[in-house]
Design an enzyme around this catalytic site. Structure first.
Site, PDB file in Angstrom:
ATOM      1  N   GLY A  46      32.829  39.260  39.773  1.00  0.00           N
ATOM      2  CA  GLY A  46      34.177  38.870  39.890  1.00  0.00           C
ATOM      3  C   GLY A  46      34.082  37.409  40.834  1.00  0.00           C
ATOM      4  O   GLY A  46      35.083  36.929  40.846  1.00  0.00           O
ATOM      5  N   CYS A  47      33.090  36.927  41.123  1.00  0.00           N
ATOM      6  CA  CYS A  47      33.390  35.530  41.937  1.00  0.00           C
ATOM      7  C   CYS A  47      32.721  35.076  41.330  1.00  0.00           C
ATOM      8  O   CYS A  47      32.196  34.469  40.167  1.00  0.00           O
ATOM      9  CB  CYS A  47      32.031  35.354  43.016  1.00  0.00           C
ATOM     10  SG  CYS A  47      32.472  36.877  44.039  1.00  0.00           S
ATOM     11  N   THR A  48      33.149  33.595  41.249  1.00  0.00           N
ATOM     12  CA  THR A  48      33.393  32.522  40.673  1.00  0.00           C
ATOM     13  C   THR A  48      31.757  32.007  40.889  1.00  0.00           C
ATOM     14  O   THR A  48      31.062  31.547  40.101  1.00  0.00           O
ATOM     15  CB  THR A  48      34.369  31.273  40.681  1.00  0.00           C
ATOM     16  OG1 THR A  48      35.829  32.162  40.395  1.00  0.00           O
ATOM     17  CG2 THR A  48      34.268  29.766  39.767  1.00  0.00           C
ATOM     18  N   SER A  49      31.487  32.113  42.657  1.00  0.00           N
ATOM     19  CA  SER A  49      30.204  31.141  43.131  1.00  0.00           C
ATOM     20  C   SER A  49      29.692  32.567  42.426  1.00  0.00           C
ATOM     21  O   SER A  49      29.833  33.532  42.343  1.00  0.00           O
ATOM     22  CB  SER A  49      30.043  30.957  44.634  1.00  0.00           C
ATOM     23  OG  SER A  49      31.407  30.551  44.311  1.00  0.00           O
TER      24      SER A  49
END
Length: 142
Positions: A46-49
């Site tokens: 769920g984290c873009t990074s």
């Protein structure tokens, strides 16, 4: 720096570029994250990074959990610092009772971060809650 100190600093600073600078500085001071733990199983969904997060029992007080995390993005590292301030060193029960959304809003992050970063922040929090629940369940079985 504690969360209360961060809140005080943010109250004195209106400029969001300055607040971002503070977040980046916090992220630069994260505890060392072991290179061998940068594996897919420790990556926060769920984290873009890229964000890696692990937990371990506190050696001095096994009721408490210590969290280590890292990212490949500077602002996200600062957000990780906030999460660690709120949760690292807490018991699973304390983790369940901590309202990070209130802290997030008090710091003004809710309206000043991109939706992707905000979602990633909450994904980290969700992962910490999962790890705390797993630790609590393991404790109950022991």
């Amino acid at each position: 720096m504690t969360l209360d100190e961060l809140k005080e600093s943010f109250e004195l600073i209106d400029d969001w570029e300055e607040r971002y600078r503070i977040l980046i500085e916090l992220g630069n001071n994260l505890p060392h994250f072991p290179e061998e733990q940068r594996i897919e199983a420790n990556r926060v969904e769920g984290c873009t990074s890229n964000v890696w997060l692990i937990s371990k029992r506190d050696e001095e007080d096994p009721q408490r959990l210590i969290f280590l995390a890292d990212s490949d993005a500077y602002i996200v590292k600062g957000l990780i610092s906030l999460v660690l301030m709120a949760y690292s060193g807490a018991t699973p029960e304390q983790i369940r009772k901590t309202d990070i959304r209130d802290i997030f809003q008090t710091l003004g992050l809710e309206k000043n971060l991109s939706p992707n970063r905000r979602d990633g922040f909450y994904s980290m929090v969700d992962r910490i809650h999962e790890l705390a629940a797993q630790a609590e369940a393991a404790e109950t079985r022991a």
